[in-house]
Design a protein around this motif. Structure first.
Motif, PDB file in Angstrom:
ATOM      1  N   GLU A  13       0.840  -1.202   0.000  1.00 56.26           N
ATOM      2  CA  GLU A  13       0.000   0.000   0.000  1.00 56.26           C
ATOM      3  C   GLU A  13       0.872   1.249   0.000  1.00 56.26           C
ATOM      4  O   GLU A  13       0.588   2.219  -0.695  1.00 56.26           O
ATOM      5  N   ARG A  14       1.949   1.238   0.774  1.00 57.83           N
ATOM      6  CA  ARG A  14       2.873   2.377   0.817  1.00 57.83           C
ATOM      7  C   ARG A  14       3.571   2.580  -0.532  1.00 57.83           C
ATOM      8  O   ARG A  14       3.994   3.683  -0.847  1.00 57.83           O
ATOM      9  N   SER A  16       2.069   2.069  -3.434  1.00 58.19           N
ATOM     10  CA  SER A  16       0.983   2.083  -4.418  1.00 58.19           C
ATOM     11  C   SER A  16       1.076   3.201  -5.460  1.00 58.19           C
ATOM     12  O   SER A  16       0.384   3.146  -6.470  1.00 58.19           O
ATOM     13  N   SER A  80       6.500   9.332   3.721  1.00 62.41           N
ATOM     14  CA  SER A  80       5.293   9.523   2.904  1.00 62.41           C
ATOM     15  C   SER A  80       5.370   8.666   1.642  1.00 62.41           C
ATOM     16  O   SER A  80       6.454   8.248   1.231  1.00 62.41           O
ATOM     17  N   LYS A  81       4.221   8.424   1.045  1.00 64.19           N
ATOM     18  CA  LYS A  81       4.182   7.650  -0.198  1.00 64.19           C
ATOM     19  C   LYS A  81       5.007   8.324  -1.290  1.00 64.19           C
ATOM     20  O   LYS A  81       5.684   7.657  -2.065  1.00 64.19           O
ATOM     21  N   LYS A  85       8.208   6.674  -3.104  1.00 66.46           N
ATOM     22  CA  LYS A  85       8.258   6.583  -4.575  1.00 66.46           C
ATOM     23  C   LYS A  85       9.590   7.116  -5.087  1.00 66.46           C
ATOM     24  O   LYS A  85      10.244   6.484  -5.918  1.00 66.46           O
TER      25      LYS A  85
END
Length: 110
Positions: A13-14, A16, A80-81, A85
């Motif tokens: 999920e992290r 995603s 944070s995502k 990324k």
């Protein structure tokens, strides 16, 4: 200690914001691939990425995934995502792509 399926799902999920992420179970842990390139894994409920020049700038803590393994970087749960990324993309860019090299060597030999 093996990584739980629930923690693996949380890590995915992290991750995603990235397409083409794949987790592969391996001896109670999970190997992580981005665009079919191994960039890290989930070991003992920790998201770890390979150490590269491109991800040094994030000042991540080193962690050993398992006994006698090379150190990797630990991506902490608070990231944070967007940050994750960026870390994955910078890691991925520095990793060798064996498929790309094989094609390049094949075209050179003709």
């Amino acid at each position: 200690m093996a990584t739980s399926k629930e923690y693996k799902d949380l890590c995915l999920e992290r991750l995603s914001l990235l397409d083409n992420i794949r987790a592969r179970a391996m001896m109670g842990e999970y190997l992580l691939y981005y665009n079919n390139i191994l960039f890290g894994g989930i070991y003992d409920e920790r998201l770890l990425v390979k150490k590269t020049k491109g991800n040094e700038k994030y000042n991540l803590k080193e962690a050993i995934p398992y006994k006698n393994a090379k150190p990797m970087y630990f991506v902490e749960d608070g990231e944070s995502k967007e940050q994750i990324k960026s870390i994955i993309i910078d890691t991925y860019r520095d990793l060798p792509n064996k498929k790309r090299r094989k094609i390049a060597n094949f075209t050179k030999s003709k």
